[in-house]
Design an enzyme around this catalytic site. Structure first.
Site, PDB file in Angstrom:
ATOM      1  N   GLY A  40       6.923  -8.892   3.199  1.00 42.89           N
ATOM      2  CA  GLY A  40       6.204 -10.019   2.621  1.00 42.89           C
ATOM      3  C   GLY A  40       4.784 -10.204   3.104  1.00 42.89           C
ATOM      4  O   GLY A  40       4.121 -11.151   2.678  1.00 42.89           O
ATOM      5  N   SER A  89       0.821  -1.218   0.000  1.00 42.34           N
ATOM      6  CA  SER A  89       0.000   0.000   0.000  1.00 42.34           C
ATOM      7  C   SER A  89       0.851   1.262   0.000  1.00 42.34           C
ATOM      8  O   SER A  89       0.420   2.294  -0.538  1.00 42.34           O
ATOM      9  CB  SER A  89      -0.938  -0.021   1.211  1.00 42.34           C
ATOM     10  OG  SER A  89      -0.202  -0.140   2.411  1.00 42.34           O
ATOM     11  N   GLU A 145      10.665  -9.290  -4.433  1.00 45.30           N
ATOM     12  CA  GLU A 145      11.206  -8.090  -3.776  1.00 45.30           C
ATOM     13  C   GLU A 145      12.672  -8.287  -3.402  1.00 45.30           C
ATOM     14  O   GLU A 145      13.482  -7.379  -3.525  1.00 45.30           O
ATOM     15  CB  GLU A 145      10.382  -7.765  -2.536  1.00 45.30           C
ATOM     16  CG  GLU A 145       8.992  -7.245  -2.881  1.00 45.30           C
ATOM     17  CD  GLU A 145       8.082  -7.069  -1.678  1.00 45.30           C
ATOM     18  OE1 GLU A 145       7.091  -6.348  -1.813  1.00 45.30           O
ATOM     19  OE2 GLU A 145       8.355  -7.640  -0.623  1.00 45.30           O
TER      20      GLU A 145
HETATM   21  C1  A5P Z   1       4.869  -6.983   0.028  1.00 47.09           C
HETATM   22  O1  A5P Z   1       5.135  -8.313  -0.168  1.00 47.09           O
HETATM   23  C2  A5P Z   1       5.522  -6.505   1.266  1.00 47.09           C
HETATM   24  O2  A5P Z   1       6.841  -6.838   1.433  1.00 47.09           O
HETATM   25  C3  A5P Z   1       5.331  -5.016   1.453  1.00 47.09           C
HETATM   26  O3  A5P Z   1       6.438  -4.296   1.034  1.00 47.09           O
HETATM   27  C4  A5P Z   1       5.104  -4.787   2.860  1.00 47.09           C
HETATM   28  O4  A5P Z   1       4.115  -5.716   3.251  1.00 47.09           O
HETATM   29  C5  A5P Z   1       4.653  -3.367   3.155  1.00 47.09           C
HETATM   30  O5  A5P Z   1       3.360  -3.187   2.720  1.00 47.09           O
HETATM   31  P1  A5P Z   1       2.516  -1.904   3.083  1.00 47.09           P
HETATM   32  O6  A5P Z   1       3.188  -0.758   2.417  1.00 47.09           O
HETATM   33  O7  A5P Z   1       1.154  -2.211   2.522  1.00 47.09           O
HETATM   34  O8  A5P Z   1       2.511  -1.792   4.566  1.00 47.09           O
END
Ligand code: A5P
Length: 235
Positions: free
Chosen positions: A103, A34, A111
């Protein structure tokens, strides 16, 4: 800026500060989550309004679709071998070390590949993500292959991880963009993240863990007063 309050306002402030680091001609890693939605949005604006020329590698189908819709040119590792700058969110940022848990959005494997391919790795997060010790609030996500995942889960619990198979909104197991499953390991504060990360990677069915222990250049943290704080590794 205006319009957003709470964590969303903090996420947007951090995301916009990170996108201000982007220079013409850069090859970018585009993270997922997000907070990254705000970053990709801000990048799209710079491409449209300033004629910024960049190419990005997306870490998820979600980010790829958003970038395409905004006219951000995309590429992949068949065409580029290294990236100038990766920007991504985090679920926890350990103060001092800038080690991360990532994650919870399910994109941890791509990532990590993107972060490792980038000369600079910048994290964007709201203030609620900063912790004294990894594992304080978030579980450690672990991506595992489907074959024998029940056996893999038993090995995870032997490490003290209390693994829970992640499910989607339909209650069926969540499947990553790579066709794998995720176990969220509820560890509590992790005493030795490097040893735990190595032990996770030593299990045959584990593809990758959400412990990101190296390489963060800076973490841009959005604060509740609308400002941003830049953290650099100091430990
Ligand atoms: C995605 O797999 C995650 O690593 C995101 O980078 C992490 O969950 C942060 O997400 P938000 O920005 O939604 O908190």
């Amino acid at each position: 800026m205006g319009g957003l309050s709470g964590a969303d306002g903090q996420k947007r402030a951090a995301a916009e500060a990170a996108v201000a680091l982007v220079e013409d001609g850069m090859l970018l890693g585009l993270g997922t989550g997000s907070t990254m939605v705000f970053a990709v949005d801000a990048l799209g604006r710079r491409v449209r309004e300033q004629g910024l020329r960049v190419r990005g590698v997306a870490t998820s189908v979600r980010t790829e679709e958003q970038a395409r819709a905004l006219g951000i040119p995309l590429t992949d590792f068949a065409s580029v071998s290294a990236l100038d700058l990766a920007i991504d969110g985090a679920d926890e940022v350990e103060a001092g070390t800038l080690r991360l848990i990532k994650g919870l959005g399910g994109a941890l494997l791509r990532e990590k590949i993107v972060a490792e391919a980038a000369r600079r790795f910048v994290v964007v997060a709201d203030a609620g993500k900063v912790v004294a010790r990894l594992g304080e609030r978030a579980p450690v996500p672990v991506e595992v292959v489907r074959f024998g995942h029940e056996v893999t889960a038993r090995r995870l619990s032997e490490l003290g991880g209390a693994p829970v198979l992640r499910s989607g909104s339909d209650k069926a197991p969540f499947v990553t963009d790579n066709g794998n499953l995720i176990y969220d390991c509820h560890t509590g504060p992790v005493a030795d993240a490097r040893a735990f990360g190595a032990a996770l990677k030593g299990i045959a069915g584990v593809v990758e863990s959400g412990l990101f222990l190296d390489g963060v250049e800076q973490a841009i943290i959005g604060e509740s007063d609308g400002s941003v704080r830049v953290l650099r590794p100091s430990l």
